[in-house]
Design a protein around this motif. Structure first.
Motif, PDB file in Angstrom:
ATOM      1  N   HIS A 181      15.165  74.375  54.706  1.00 27.83           N
ATOM      2  CA  HIS A 181      16.364  74.689  53.937  1.00 27.83           C
ATOM      3  C   HIS A 181      17.471  75.218  54.830  1.00 27.83           C
ATOM      4  CE1 HIS A 181      14.710  73.582  50.166  1.00 27.83           C
ATOM      5  NE2 HIS A 181      13.669  74.389  50.300  1.00 27.83           N
ATOM      6  N   GLU A 182      17.097  76.063  55.757  1.00 29.68           N
ATOM      7  CA  GLU A 182      18.114  76.575  56.673  1.00 29.68           C
ATOM      8  C   GLU A 182      18.776  75.455  57.464  1.00 29.68           C
ATOM      9  OE1 GLU A 182      16.179  80.996  57.622  1.00 29.68           O
ATOM     10  OE2 GLU A 182      16.830  79.677  59.243  1.00 29.68           O
ATOM     11  N   LEU A 183      17.952  74.554  57.929  1.00 28.49           N
ATOM     12  CA  LEU A 183      18.488  73.445  58.719  1.00 28.49           C
ATOM     13  C   LEU A 183      19.418  72.578  57.878  1.00 28.49           C
ATOM     14  CD1 LEU A 183      15.234  72.461  60.587  1.00 28.49           C
ATOM     15  CD2 LEU A 183      17.305  73.365  61.625  1.00 28.49           C
ATOM     16  N   ASP A 184      18.980  72.282  56.678  1.00 31.65           N
ATOM     17  CA  ASP A 184      19.804  71.447  55.820  1.00 31.65           C
ATOM     18  C   ASP A 184      21.129  72.125  55.517  1.00 31.65           C
ATOM     19  OD1 ASP A 184      18.276  69.221  55.691  1.00 31.65           O
ATOM     20  OD2 ASP A 184      17.200  69.789  53.869  1.00 31.65           O
ATOM     21  N   GLU A 185      21.034  73.408  55.268  1.00 33.23           N
ATOM     22  CA  GLU A 185      22.244  74.153  54.958  1.00 33.23           C
ATOM     23  C   GLU A 185      23.222  74.096  56.127  1.00 33.23           C
ATOM     24  OE1 GLU A 185      22.820  78.450  52.812  1.00 33.23           O
ATOM     25  OE2 GLU A 185      20.996  77.218  52.624  1.00 33.23           O
ATOM     26  N   ALA A 186      22.656  74.214  57.331  1.00 32.36           N
ATOM     27  CA  ALA A 186      23.503  74.179  58.522  1.00 32.36           C
ATOM     28  C   ALA A 186      23.826  72.751  58.931  1.00 32.36           C
ATOM     29  CB  ALA A 186      22.830  74.925  59.663  1.00 32.36           C
ATOM     30  N   LYS A 187      23.368  71.808  58.124  1.00 32.06           N
ATOM     31  CA  LYS A 187      23.641  70.391  58.392  1.00 32.06           C
ATOM     32  C   LYS A 187      23.157  69.966  59.779  1.00 32.06           C
ATOM     33  CE  LYS A 187      26.901  68.945  55.107  1.00 32.06           C
ATOM     34  NZ  LYS A 187      27.473  70.187  54.546  1.00 32.06           N
ATOM     35  N   ILE A 188      22.015  70.470  60.142  1.00 35.64           N
ATOM     36  CA  ILE A 188      21.463  70.101  61.435  1.00 35.64           C
ATOM     37  C   ILE A 188      20.422  69.006  61.263  1.00 35.64           C
ATOM     38  CG2 ILE A 188      20.061  70.933  63.347  1.00 35.64           C
ATOM     39  CD1 ILE A 188      21.398  73.652  62.964  1.00 35.64           C
ATOM     40  N   LYS A 189      20.580  67.965  62.016  1.00 32.27           N
ATOM     41  CA  LYS A 189      19.614  66.867  61.948  1.00 32.27           C
ATOM     42  C   LYS A 189      18.314  67.304  62.606  1.00 32.27           C
ATOM     43  CE  LYS A 189      23.148  63.764  61.387  1.00 32.27           C
ATOM     44  NZ  LYS A 189      23.340  62.706  60.416  1.00 32.27           N
ATOM     45  N   PHE A 190      17.239  66.892  62.027  1.00 29.95           N
ATOM     46  CA  PHE A 190      15.963  67.262  62.632  1.00 29.95           C
ATOM     47  C   PHE A 190      14.867  66.315  62.179  1.00 29.95           C
ATOM     48  CE2 PHE A 190      13.604  68.929  59.027  1.00 29.95           C
ATOM     49  CZ  PHE A 190      14.621  69.079  58.089  1.00 29.95           C
ATOM     50  N   VAL A 191      13.773  66.380  62.892  1.00 26.75           N
ATOM     51  CA  VAL A 191      12.588  65.637  62.517  1.00 26.75           C
ATOM     52  C   VAL A 191      11.402  66.551  62.768  1.00 26.75           C
ATOM     53  CG1 VAL A 191      12.372  64.628  64.810  1.00 26.75           C
ATOM     54  CG2 VAL A 191      11.271  63.504  62.887  1.00 26.75           C
ATOM     55  N   MET A 192      10.390  66.401  61.928  1.00 27.75           N
ATOM     56  CA  MET A 192       9.207  67.227  62.128  1.00 27.75           C
ATOM     57  C   MET A 192       8.011  66.370  62.473  1.00 27.75           C
ATOM     58  SD  MET A 192       9.158  70.415  59.518  1.00 27.75           S
ATOM     59  CE  MET A 192      10.329  71.759  59.752  1.00 27.75           C
ATOM     60  N   ILE A 193       7.196  66.915  63.345  1.00 30.05           N
ATOM     61  CA  ILE A 193       5.976  66.234  63.733  1.00 30.05           C
ATOM     62  C   ILE A 193       4.805  67.094  63.306  1.00 30.05           C
ATOM     63  CG2 ILE A 193       4.589  65.457  65.697  1.00 30.05           C
ATOM     64  CD1 ILE A 193       7.090  64.893  67.211  1.00 30.05           C
ATOM     65  N   ASN A 194       3.850  66.477  62.637  1.00 34.32           N
ATOM     66  CA  ASN A 194       2.577  67.162  62.397  1.00 34.32           C
ATOM     67  C   ASN A 194       2.555  68.147  61.236  1.00 34.32           C
ATOM     68  OD1 ASN A 194      -0.084  67.216  63.263  1.00 34.32           O
ATOM     69  ND2 ASN A 194       0.208  69.194  64.245  1.00 34.32           N
ATOM     70  N   SER A 195       1.523  68.031  60.496  1.00 36.55           N
ATOM     71  CA  SER A 195       1.129  68.968  59.453  1.00 36.55           C
ATOM     72  C   SER A 195       2.250  69.508  58.567  1.00 36.55           C
ATOM     73  CB  SER A 195       0.336  70.135  60.035  1.00 36.55           C
ATOM     74  OG  SER A 195       1.053  70.853  60.973  1.00 36.55           O
ATOM     75  N   TYR A 196       3.016  68.618  58.022  1.00 40.24           N
ATOM     76  CA  TYR A 196       3.911  69.028  56.951  1.00 40.24           C
ATOM     77  C   TYR A 196       3.539  68.251  55.698  1.00 40.24           C
ATOM     78  CZ  TYR A 196       7.911  69.379  53.933  1.00 40.24           C
ATOM     79  OH  TYR A 196       8.705  69.580  52.843  1.00 40.24           O
ATOM     80  N   TYR A 197       3.243  68.981  54.649  1.00 37.47           N
ATOM     81  CA  TYR A 197       2.858  68.309  53.413  1.00 37.47           C
ATOM     82  C   TYR A 197       3.667  68.837  52.236  1.00 37.47           C
ATOM     83  CZ  TYR A 197      -1.080  66.532  56.037  1.00 37.47           C
ATOM     84  OH  TYR A 197      -1.856  65.897  56.968  1.00 37.47           O
ATOM     85  N   GLY A 198       4.793  69.430  52.541  1.00 39.24           N
ATOM     86  CA  GLY A 198       5.613  70.010  51.482  1.00 39.24           C
ATOM     87  C   GLY A 198       6.312  68.953  50.637  1.00 39.24           C
TER      88      GLY A 198
END
Lengths: 342, 342
Positions: free
Chosen positions: A144-161
DNA sequence: GTGAAAGCGCTAACAG
DNA sequence: CTGTTAGCGCTTTCAC
C-alpha cells in the motif's frame, strides 16, 4: 579542472549547450549542420567529455536503476536463494541496460521501508525478494505504501495476499500436490511434512497441496504429522525424535519444505544413523543449486530461482517502460529432480 | 499529482523554498523562527514530502553510492569469493550510510571499462574486485584511466602492479612461505604445487613464498612440480596423472592455489581412489566458507574475504570523505585452518 | 532572522 | 534548419 561539461564544449565550438546536447544524444540528427556536428564531436573527444548521468537523470526523470530490497538479517549475498535470484535479475538487467542498486539495511528495523522508499527516488523501480522474515501483514502494508507513493515494484517469492501486484513465485500448492502424488506412488501411507513456521503462507500452500493429493487415497496428513521447526535445528530434532520414537508408528516418508529444513533433516539422519530411503524416504523442495550439491542426492522439486529473478526484472522493466502495463501474478513451474532418497 | 516538492511546501507555508530546505536539512537551525519551522515540518508531513535524492545529489555532488565492478564471465553472485567480499562491503556500507550500485556487464567486452567509468558519475567511488580474468596490463590501464578521470576507487584481490593505489589483498607470498614451512615440518621432501595460470601474479607470489621457505632445507620446487591447469579439470587430471605415474617419484604433498583447483584435486583423489593424507597430503589456500564445507576437511590457509570487503569499502569511503587521504596497500593476514589432509 | 537569486549539468520546447 | 530560453528540484550564498 573539474570534468568538462556541455557548456565547455559549446563555448569552444561557438554554439549553444543545447546544440551540443542534441549532437551528442541524437546521433544522426539533422538539427545541426554537418560541419558543426563534426566540430562538436571532435572537441568532445578532445576534452574527454563524459555525461553527467545525474543531471541527465534529473531532467529525464529516469535513472535506469532498479532498487533491490531484501528483508534478511544475515548478509544477503550468503544466501543461496538470493544469489540465484540476483543472478537472474542481473541477466535481465544487463540485456536491457539497467543497473542494480542494492540498498544496505539501515539498521533501524521499523523505519526501514519508509526510508528506503524515500531513497528509491534514485531508482525507476524496486525489486522485493520476500524471505521468511516477511509477515503477510507487513508485505501488505508495504504494497500500500508503494502504491500510494506511485512507485513501481515487483515482488519475488512467497506472496499470497489479495492485492493484485506484479509478482513472480512458484506454485507451492502444485508442488505440495506433486509431492503427495509422488509419495503415494511409492506406496507410502505414513507421511510427514517438515515445515518452518506455522504461519508461513508457503507452508500452508504445500500442506493444502499435499492434502489434495491424498484426498482420494485414504492417506491423511494430520496436524501431528506436520512439524514446525521455526528453522531451529534443535527444534527440528525434537520434532523428528517425536515422530521416530515408536518403531511401529513412525512415518515412512518425510516431505521437507525448504533448503534449510532439508539440511536439518540430513543432519538428523546422520546423527541418528538412519539410512535413506530404506529407513526414511526424503522428498524435498528447494533450490536446484543447493540440492544438487547434497550427498546423497535428494529427490526433490526444484524452484526455478534464477528464472524467477529474470522474469521479475523483466516484468518490472516492462511496467516502467510501458505505461499501459497490466499487473500479473506469475507462478513458475517447478522442476522434478530425481534423486536417491525416495 | 506528482510527488510534492520543496516549493509546494513553501507555497502552503508562505515561505520560500530555501527556508524549507534549511528547516528540513539542518534540524535545529536558528535560521528560521520556531513558529515557521513547526509549520513547515507539519506541512511536510501532511504532504508526505520526500526528498528528491537526485536533485540533491546534483547540487551536492555526491550520491553516497559506491559502484561495484567485477570482471567475471559468470554471474557474479554465484561466486563464493565475491559473495563473501560483497557481504563485507555491505557491512561497511550500511554502517556508514552508503549504498551499492552493481553495474551489469555491458556485453561489449572492450568498451566495458570506459562505459562504466562514464556511468560511474552516479557513484562517489568504485570498488573493483579483481578476478583471475584480470590481466595485470588491463588492471594497470584501468588504474590510469581512473586516475585521469579523477575517480576514487579501491581494488580488492590480486593486484601486484607498481602503481600506488588503495588496495586490499592477502599476502600470498607469506601464504606460500607458511605452506612451505608447514609441509617441511611434516617431513615432506617431495612437494608439488597445483596452480591455475602461469602468469597469474598470485601464483607467482605463492611459488616464490614456497621457494623461500624451502631455501635452507635442500627441498626444491622445480618447474616440473608446478602444475598449470588453466582451471580445466581435464588438464588438472593430466598434470596429476603425470606426477603420480611413477610410484617412486610421486610427490608426497600437494599445495593447491585456490578453491577451484582444490575441487579438481578432490575430484582426482576420489576418481583415482587415493586417500589423503596417507597417499597424498593436501594443503590448500582458499575461502574459509568454501573450505569448511569440504569433506574431508582440508588443512588450509583461509583468505579473509569478508574482511577484505569490509576494509576495502572503508578505505574507499575514507578517501571520498577525507580529501587528504593517502593511498595504502593493505595485505591482510591469512588464517591457518587445521584439517585432516596433512 | 529572513527571503531572493544563482546555479548544479542537462534536455525539451520554443521561437527565429 | 538553428539557437535561445526555460526549467528538472534542490542548496547555498548573498543581500535585506
Amino acid at each position: 579542472m573539474s570534468a568538462p561539461k556541455l557548456s565547455d564544449i559549446a563555448k569552444r565550438a561557438g554554439v549553444s549547450a543545447a546544440a551540443v546536447s542534441i549532437v551528442l544524444n541524437h546521433n544522426e540528427t539533422k538539427r545541426v549542420g554537418l560541419a558543426k556536428r563534426q566540430l562538436i564531436l571532435k572537441i568532445a573527444k578532445e576534452l574527454g567529455y563524459t555525461q553527467n548521468v545525474l543531471a541527465k537523470a534529473l531532467v529525464e526523470r529516469r535513472t535506469r536503476l532498479l532498487g533491490l530490497m531484501v528483508p534478511l538479517r544475515d548478509p544477503i549475498f550468503f544466501n543461496q536463494f538470493i544469489a540465484q535470484a540476483l543472478s537472474g535479475i542481473q541477466s535481465t538487467l544487463s540485456s536491457r541496460g539497467y543497473n542494480l542498486l542494492v540498498y544496505s539495511p539501515s539498521g533501524r528495523p521499523g523505519r526501514a521501508t519508509r526510508d528506503q522508499i524515500l531513497e528509491s527516488k534514485f531508482t525507476d523501480g524496486l525489486i522485493f525478494i520476500n524471505t521468511r522474515l516477511c509477515a503477510p501483514r507487513e508485505i501488505s502494508q508495504t504494497i500500500h505504501e508503494l502504491d500510494e507513493a506511485k512507485i513501481k515494484f515487483v515482488m519475488i517469492n512467497s506472496y499470497y495476499g489479495r492485492e493484485l501486484i506484479d509478482y513472480v513465485g512458484v506454485d507451492d500448492f502444485a508442488i505440495g500436490e506433486a509431492a503427495g502424488f509422488h509419495l503415494l506412488a511409492r506406496g507410502h501411507k505414513s507421511i510427514a511434512f517438515l515445515s518452518g513456521s506455522q504461519h508461513l503462507p508457503t507452508n500452508l500452500q504445500l500442506v493444502q497441496g499435499m492434502r489434495r493429493a491424498f484426498s482420494d487415497s485414504g492417506v491423511e496428513l494430520p496436524e501431528s504429522r506436520i512439524g514446525y521447526t521455526e528453522y531451529q535445528q534443535p527444534t527440528a530434532f525434537m520434532v523428528l525424535d517425536r515422530w521416530f520414537a515408536s518403531k511401529r508408528d513412525r512415518p515412512t516418508a518425510v516431505f521437507v519444505g525448504d533448503d534449510q529444513l532439508l539440511n536439518h533433516l540430513y543432519d538428523y539422519v546422520e546423527a541418528r544413523n538412519l539410512k535413506s530411503p530404506s529407513d526414511i524416504a526424503i522428498l524435498a523442495r528447494g533450490n536446484a543449486g543447493f540440492i544438487s550439491m547434497l550427498r546423497p542426492q535428494p529427490t526433490a522439486f526444484a524452484i526455478p530461482t534464477f528464472q524467477m529473478g529474470e522474469v521479475a526484472a523483466a516484468r518490472l522493466i516492462d511496467s516502467i517502460e510501458n505505461p499501459s502495463h497490466r499487473r500479473t501474478r506469475i507462478l513458475l513451474p517447478f522442476q522434478f529432480m530425481p534423486g536417491q532418497t525416495t
